[in-house]
Every structure is written in structure tokens, then in C-alpha cells.
Motif scaffolding. Structure first.
Motif, PDB file in Angstrom:
ATOM      1  N   ILE A 117     -34.044  40.383  11.914  1.00  0.00           N
ATOM      2  CA  ILE A 117     -34.258  40.920  10.572  1.00  0.00           C
ATOM      3  C   ILE A 117     -33.884  42.391  10.588  1.00  0.00           C
ATOM      4  N   LEU A 118     -32.996  42.816   9.700  1.00  0.00           N
ATOM      5  CA  LEU A 118     -32.632  44.223   9.642  1.00  0.00           C
ATOM      6  C   LEU A 118     -33.816  45.053   9.175  1.00  0.00           C
ATOM      7  N   ALA A 119     -34.039  46.168   9.838  1.00  0.00           N
ATOM      8  CA  ALA A 119     -35.164  47.036   9.506  1.00  0.00           C
ATOM      9  C   ALA A 119     -34.968  47.670   8.130  1.00  0.00           C
ATOM     10  N   LEU A 120     -36.080  48.025   7.501  1.00  0.00           N
ATOM     11  CA  LEU A 120     -36.088  48.731   6.234  1.00  0.00           C
ATOM     12  C   LEU A 120     -36.892  50.015   6.396  1.00  0.00           C
ATOM     13  N   ASP A 121     -36.601  50.988   5.541  1.00  0.00           N
ATOM     14  CA  ASP A 121     -37.511  52.112   5.396  1.00  0.00           C
ATOM     15  C   ASP A 121     -38.196  52.000   4.031  1.00  0.00           C
TER      16      ASP A 121
END
Length: 210
Positions: free
Chosen positions: A27-31
Motif C-alpha cells: 500500500i503506498l503511504a499517505l501523508d
């Protein structure tokens, strides 16, 4: 065990962000700014809550948006009307209990009265056969492949036909709209107050894990 599937609320965002960023490399990280972008714009953004604890979430967007994901853009270039599943995340403590299928059933119920196609992608690098099999058994078929950027992973672009849509369109959408029922209601989007910072990469699309 009490399970609730409901629209995300603003006070859920910290827990959603933590869940997303603890999901691992699939899962691509989010900010926080990227997550708020989805909170303000995603037509479908629901959480699964078990005994009051956030157990997972699913985010999806309709066609016609300005979302700068290469996978969303691929579907926009090839299809006129669709719902795009950007990501689904299930917390580690709640995996292998069917929550992925429950959320997919829910987003299908949302999509099939609005569009003819439900779309998503799965990562092929690294390939996860459980994820590929999950989508195949749920009726998705590969309609293309692409690499995310110059050095990103190869992805399989998937689509699922929603045969109920034609009946709904002819019976209701072309004759005044859907009935006024709570389960058919659109999510009430907050007034957008943010945009993705120009210094941040806007490639937000995340692969899903059931």
C-alpha cells in the motif's frame, strides 16, 4: 461482534492514516494532506468498524475527476463511466475474516446503480497471488497492464462489468433519478479547503489487499 460499514468522518482520519501507513509495501503511504484530498473529494470513502474499533477502509472515485494517478488516468482514457477503487486496507488484527469481501460488496452496491464498470489495479511487482485470486474470483478481468512511472511497479489494470446498471439506468436514472432511500444516498462531501501541495508527488493510487 458488531460490524458497521459507514461513511468516513473527519475524526476518523488519524486512525485511517495510521492504518494505511502500517499496511506495508503493498500500500503506498499517505501523508495527512494527501488523505484530506481523498476525504474532500472521494465519492465513496467508507470504513469498517468492529465493536467501535476502526478495522479497515475503502476509498473509490468516480470518473471525470482531476485525480492525477496514472492508473486512474488510464481508465479515464479508456472508459467513459466507472468507479475506480483507489485502495482498500484491512488492519492486521482483522485480516482473513472476510472484511475485504464485505467492503467490495458494499462498493459494488454503490457502483452498480451509478456506472457500468468497477475498476482497480493490483501490483504485479511484487506479485501477491492471494490478491490476484481474490479479484479473479470476485469477477474482475484484466483489461491492461502498465508501469507506474519510469521506475514504479508493473500493475494489472482490472475491470468488472456491472450488469445491473443497464436496468437501473433505464428504470430510474433516465426517469427522474434513484429513489430517495438512505442506502442509495450520495456521500456528503465537505467543502474542499485543501489541495495537494505542488511539492508532493500526486501519485496516490494504492494496491489493495483483501
Amino acid at each position: 461482534m458488531a460490524l458497521a460499514i459507514r461513511d468516513v468522518r473527519e475524526h476518523d482520519l488519524d486512525a485511517v492514516l495510521a492504518l494505511n501507513n502500517a499496511a506495508g509495501r503493498s500500500i503506498l503511504a499517505l501523508d495527512a494532506a494527501q488523505l484530506r484530498y481523498f476525504y474532500e473529494r472521494a465519492e465513496y470513502f467508507r470504513v469498517a468498524e468492529i465493536d467501535g474499533q476502526l478495522a479497515g477502509f475503502l476509498m473509490a472515485l468516480r470518473d471525470g475527476g482531476n485525480y492525477d494517478s496514472p492508473n486512474y488516468r488510464w481508465f479515464s482514457d479508456h472508459y467513459e463511466s466507472f468507479v475506480y477503487i483507489d485502495r482498500i486496507v484491512i488492519g492486521n488484527a482483522f485480516r482473513r475474516h472476510g472484511l475485504g469481501r464485505i467492503l467490495y460488496c458494499d462498493v459494488t452496491s454503490y457502483a452498480e446503480v451509478r456506472v457500468p464498470l468497477l475498476t482497480c489495479e493490483v501490483f504485479l511487482e511484487p506479485r501477491d497471488d492471494v490478491v490476484v485470486l481474490f479479484h479473479g474470483t470476485y469477477g474482475f478481468q484484466e483489461v491492461g497492464q502498465q508501469r507506474m512511472g519510469d521506475s514504479g511497479p508493473q500493475v494489472s489494470l482490472l475491470a468488472k462489468d456491472l450488469p445491473s446498471y443497464a436496468y437501473v439506468r433505464e428504470t430510474w436514472l433516465e426517469n427522474g433519478g434513484l429513489p430517495d432511500e438512505p442506502w442509495l444516498a450520495e456521500r456528503e462531501l465537505p467543502v474542499p479547503a485543501t489541495s495537494l501541495p505542488t511539492s508532493q508527488p500526486r501519485r496516490l493510487a494504492g494496491e489493495r489487499r483483501p
